[in-house]
Scaffold this motif. Structure first.
Motif, short mmCIF file in Angstrom:
data_model
loop_
_atom_site.label_atom_id
_atom_site.label_comp_id
_atom_site.label_asym_id
_atom_site.label_seq_id
_atom_site.Cartn_x
_atom_site.Cartn_y
_atom_site.Cartn_z
N ARG A 131 110.74 6.95 58.06
CA ARG A 131 109.69 7.83 58.58
C ARG A 131 108.81 7.07 59.58
O ARG A 131 108.44 7.61 60.63
CB ARG A 131 108.86 8.36 57.41
N THR A 187 112.93 14.82 55.51
CA THR A 187 111.69 15.26 54.88
C THR A 187 111.89 15.45 53.37
O THR A 187 113.02 15.58 52.90
CB THR A 187 111.24 16.59 55.49
N SER A 212 109.77 17.67 51.44
CA SER A 212 109.08 18.84 50.85
C SER A 212 109.96 19.70 49.92
O SER A 212 109.47 20.14 48.88
CB SER A 212 108.42 19.69 51.93
N ASN A 223 98.11 14.66 53.58
CA ASN A 223 98.93 15.85 53.33
C ASN A 223 99.06 16.15 51.84
O ASN A 223 98.98 17.30 51.41
CB ASN A 223 100.32 15.67 53.95
N ARG A 249 97.78 19.47 49.69
CA ARG A 249 98.62 20.18 48.70
C ARG A 249 97.88 20.27 47.36
O ARG A 249 97.86 21.31 46.71
CB ARG A 249 99.94 19.42 48.55
N PHE A 268 105.52 21.42 60.47
CA PHE A 268 104.18 22.03 60.37
C PHE A 268 103.76 22.70 61.68
O PHE A 268 103.28 23.84 61.67
CB PHE A 268 103.15 20.95 59.97
N ARG A 305 105.59 25.90 62.08
CA ARG A 305 105.10 26.94 61.14
C ARG A 305 103.78 27.51 61.64
O ARG A 305 103.54 28.71 61.58
CB ARG A 305 104.87 26.33 59.75
N PHE A 338 108.35 33.52 54.39
CA PHE A 338 108.55 32.12 53.98
C PHE A 338 109.11 32.04 52.56
O PHE A 338 109.96 31.22 52.25
CB PHE A 338 107.22 31.35 54.05
N ASP A 346 111.22 24.90 50.76
CA ASP A 346 110.08 24.16 50.20
C ASP A 346 108.91 25.10 49.89
O ASP A 346 107.77 24.64 49.74
CB ASP A 346 109.64 23.03 51.13
N PHE A 347 109.18 26.40 49.76
CA PHE A 347 108.08 27.35 49.57
C PHE A 347 107.30 27.05 48.28
O PHE A 347 107.87 27.01 47.19
CB PHE A 347 108.61 28.79 49.52
N GLU A 348 106.00 26.83 48.44
CA GLU A 348 105.13 26.66 47.27
C GLU A 348 104.01 27.68 47.44
O GLU A 348 103.26 27.65 48.43
CB GLU A 348 104.57 25.25 47.19
N SER A 375 101.50 27.63 50.62
CA SER A 375 101.77 28.57 51.69
C SER A 375 100.62 29.56 51.84
O SER A 375 100.23 29.90 52.96
CB SER A 375 103.07 29.33 51.40
N CYS A 412 97.80 27.87 53.68
CA CYS A 412 98.14 27.65 55.09
C CYS A 412 98.15 28.96 55.87
O CYS A 412 97.69 29.02 57.01
CB CYS A 412 99.48 26.95 55.22
C1 FAD Z 1 101.89 28.86 57.67
C2 FAD Z 1 102.27 27.62 56.91
C3 FAD Z 1 102.94 27.72 55.69
C4 FAD Z 1 103.29 26.57 54.97
N1 FAD Z 1 103.95 26.71 53.78
C5 FAD Z 1 104.29 25.61 53.07
C6 FAD Z 1 104.99 25.73 51.84
O1 FAD Z 1 105.31 26.82 51.37
N2 FAD Z 1 105.33 24.58 51.18
C7 FAD Z 1 104.99 23.34 51.66
O2 FAD Z 1 105.32 22.33 51.02
N3 FAD Z 1 104.30 23.21 52.80
C8 FAD Z 1 103.95 24.29 53.53
N4 FAD Z 1 103.27 24.14 54.70
C9 FAD Z 1 102.74 22.81 55.06
C10 FAD Z 1 103.64 21.90 55.90
O3 FAD Z 1 104.09 22.56 57.05
C11 FAD Z 1 104.84 21.33 55.13
O4 FAD Z 1 104.42 20.80 53.90
C12 FAD Z 1 105.50 20.20 55.89
O5 FAD Z 1 105.93 20.67 57.14
C13 FAD Z 1 106.66 19.67 55.09
O6 FAD Z 1 107.27 18.64 55.78
P1 FAD Z 1 107.28 17.16 55.23
O7 FAD Z 1 107.92 17.10 53.88
O8 FAD Z 1 107.82 16.30 56.32
O9 FAD Z 1 105.74 16.86 55.04
P2 FAD Z 1 105.00 15.45 55.00
O10 FAD Z 1 104.23 15.29 56.24
O11 FAD Z 1 105.97 14.36 54.63
O12 FAD Z 1 103.95 15.64 53.82
C14 FAD Z 1 104.25 15.28 52.46
C15 FAD Z 1 103.98 16.46 51.57
O13 FAD Z 1 102.62 16.86 51.66
C16 FAD Z 1 102.52 18.28 51.52
N5 FAD Z 1 101.92 18.84 52.75
C17 FAD Z 1 102.18 18.48 54.03
N6 FAD Z 1 101.40 19.18 54.87
C18 FAD Z 1 100.65 19.98 54.13
C19 FAD Z 1 99.63 20.95 54.43
N7 FAD Z 1 99.24 21.20 55.66
N8 FAD Z 1 99.06 21.62 53.40
C20 FAD Z 1 99.42 21.37 52.13
N9 FAD Z 1 100.38 20.47 51.79
C21 FAD Z 1 100.98 19.78 52.77
C22 FAD Z 1 103.94 18.80 51.32
O14 FAD Z 1 104.20 18.89 49.93
C23 FAD Z 1 104.78 17.70 51.95
O15 FAD Z 1 106.08 17.62 51.45
C24 FAD Z 1 102.93 25.29 55.47
C25 FAD Z 1 102.28 25.19 56.71
C26 FAD Z 1 101.96 26.34 57.42
C27 FAD Z 1 101.25 26.21 58.75
#
Ligand code: FAD
Length: 517
Positions: A253, A269, A271, A308, A312, A374, A377, A400, A406-408, A412, A415
């Motif tokens: 990463r 990733t 998630s 991040n 969450r 992100f 999204r 979603f 990765d829907f939580e 979600s 966000c």
């Molecule tokens: C409209 C919308 C809906 C989203 N729905 C989800 C969803 O259903 N599930 C989800 O896991 N993330 C969601 N996200 C947040 C984010 O886009 C994803 O977590 C991220 O893109 C996952 O990629 P990653 O594993 O590389 O994240 P990383 O950057 O590696 O982050 C590590 C972990 O932190 C958490 N995380 C990261 N960004 C956020 C954030 N902004 N808010 C809360 N937690 C976060 C996730 O669990 C993620 O796996 C959403 C964002 C938007 C804008």
């Protein structure tokens, strides 16, 4: 201590003697053996051990458009197979019994059939309703003299402790939550898988591992075709894959160039693994902490990902304590905006046919792969809601829920509320013009061309706005490609201006409710 098989028997069911049994109930968001306190409790309990996963019809319910799609199921079934094969190995020598139905019906039947004296499971943190459901399971268990023990292990912190630190109140803004950080301290360390010598469960010899009572279904059994899922299998479900990814995650990463275009199609990733609990967030945090001490890049990565993970954490905390958090009506944290109901817009959005290549590429990536970055999204969330189409965020969240692996629900919902200006106010109300943002991030259009095949041979300078390419300087084949692709469903300038005025009028209302973050 490890005990011999067969066991001392204590009761009978349909004429057969059955030993006392402890059941570990693997839940949808805890499909792992590492850092799983409920599982450790079960295998450290004296007596017979059984592992259960229940496919709850609820997983398929509450959808307007037909439940989770093939990628979500594929990931889940792979994770179950992985869990089953890990359990079959020594020291557990057990099988995963996969049953279908409502836990409140299935578990009491198992209690009788297996002479269950104790059940352990990960506490639900998805919503206040799901936490109430846990309470019902506990009451039902007690009525049958079964001890029910649950543990919080889907988040870094136990929500009850955080609320206690805030004088019994749920922090309703991220700012308020962050203020508690010094009191919360470092998250607890992950607990290791138990040492074989510390197990008290009675495991059979490995050649006598029993057949499971219910087997893991195939995609076809669920009425789904695996053709598409196999083609796009970028995330293999399961704890084994999660731990293997984690082992080199930080260095990989940190090596990704710091430009958004490299992140858009990254498969590196975690998630989906966090969502299904194939990876414990405490395990991830402890790995990040170790990596932070190795270099300044490591420290940067630690800070970014910790932020991040805390976002969450906040989402789970608020979501699990606010009823109706995932809808508008009855949701005390959601501003009730007068969204429009336009079926043409909704269908164009859901099918990636809006005529805006950047938006359609993202929607199609989600449909095909079950994941998007992100920034992607956020672009489509703003486009669907307060930016351009003025459609309720709840429909976006449901989309979603169907397609994202990765829907939580709490994450979600937060966000979507935030992106649509419906809650969790933030001052950065940017316009997210679908053409400008697309050009900034995907300048040469590589991402668009990957997911919108109609435009794959289109000149990069026009791929973000194909309608601007006049027939004078367009080759016949490009024009033909353009004809395959829909015309824009809205005029972004006009619609953007209209929505912007609406947003400005609600900003004040949002600031009054949440304060400026
Ligand atoms: C409209 C919308 C809906 C989203 N729905 C989800 C969803 O259903 N599930 C989800 O896991 N993330 C969601 N996200 C947040 C984010 O886009 C994803 O977590 C991220 O893109 C996952 O990629 P990653 O594993 O590389 O994240 P990383 O950057 O590696 O982050 C590590 C972990 O932190 C958490 N995380 C990261 N960004 C956020 C954030 N902004 N808010 C809360 N937690 C976060 C996730 O669990 C993620 O796996 C959403 C964002 C938007 C804008």
């Amino acid at each position: 201590m490890h005990c011999n098989y067969p066991l001392a028997t204590q009761t009978t069911f349909q004429g057969q003697s059955i030993p006392d049994t402890t059941v570990h109930w693997f839940r949808l968001d805890a499909l792992r053996l590492h850092d799983n306190p409920a599982f450790v409790d079960a295998v450290k309990t004296d007596g017979n051990f059984k592992a259960v996963f229940i496919i709850d019809p609820w997983f398929n319910a509450n959808y307007n458009n037909g439940g989770p799609q093939v990628n979500v199921w594929r990931f889940l079934l792979e994770a179950l197979h992985d869990l089953d094969s890990r359990l079959q190995k020594k020291p557990y020598c057990a099988r995963l019994n996969v049953l279908y139905g409502q836990p409140t019906m299935i578990l009491p039947e198992l209690y009788k059939k297996w002479n269950v004296k104790k059940i352990t499971f990960q506490a639900s943190q998805v919503s206040s309703e799901s936490m109430k459901h846990d309470g019902i399971i506990k009451i039902l268990s007690e009525q049958q003299n079964v001890q029910a023990v649950s543990y919080f292990s889907h988040t870094l912190y136990d929500p009850a402790n955080v609320i206690a630190l805030n004088n019994g109140r749920v922090p309703l803004s991220y700012k308020e939550f962050r203020r508690l950080m010094p009191l919360m301290g470092k998250p607890a360390s992950p607990i290791p898988e138990p040492h074989p010598m510390s197990l008290c469960m009675k495991a059979p010899p490995s050649e006598l591992v029993p057949e499971p009572e219910g087997k893991i279904p195939k995609l076809q059994d669920l009425g789904l075709s695996d053709e598409f899922a196999l083609y796009t299998n970028s995330w293999v479900g399961g704890e084994t894959e999660a731990l293997s990814r984690l082992s080199s995650f930080c260095s990989r990463r940190a090596a990704i160039p710091n430009e958004p275009v490299h992140w858009l199609m990254s498969k590196d990733t975690l998630s989906p693994y966090i969502k299904f609990g194939c990876l414990s967030v405490r395990q991830l945090f402890s790995q990040l902490l170790q990596f932070a001490s190795t270099s300044s890049k490591g420290q940067e990565l630690f800070e970014l990902l910790t932020k991040n993970l805390l976002l969450r954490e906040f989402a789970f905390l608020v979501g699990s304590s606010s009823p109706k958090f995932d809808v508008m009506e009855g949701n005390s944290l959601c501003i009730q905006l007068p969204w429009e109901s336009n079926n043409v817009f909704i269908q164009a959005f859901r099918n990636g046919q809006t005529g805006y290549p950047w938006i359609d590429a993202i929607i199609r990536q989600i449909r095909q792969d079950g994941w998007a970055h992100f920034l992607a999204r956020q672009s489509i969330a703003v486009f669907l809601t307060r930016g351009y189409l003025w459609i309720s965020w709840v429909l976006g969240k449901e989309f979603f829920q169907e397609f994202m692996i990765d829907f939580e629900l709490p994450v979600s919902s937060v966000c979507w509320m935030q992106s649509s200006c419906s809650g969790f106010f933030c001052t950065q109300i940017e316009s997210y013009d679908p053409c400008l943002v697309g050009k900034q991030i995907d300048t040469d259009g590589h991402y668009i061309k990957t997911y919108v095949p109609e435009l794959k041979d289109f000149p990069s300078e026009y791929v973000h706005q194909p309608w601007k390419c006049s027939s004078l300087h367009t080759e016949a084949s490009w024009l033909c490609d353009r004809e395959q692709y829909p015309k824009p469903i809205i005029d972004v300038c006009k619609q953007g201006e209209l929505c912007c005025k609406r947003v400005q009028s609600i900003m004040k209302a949002l600031a009054d409710v949440y304060g400026v973050e």
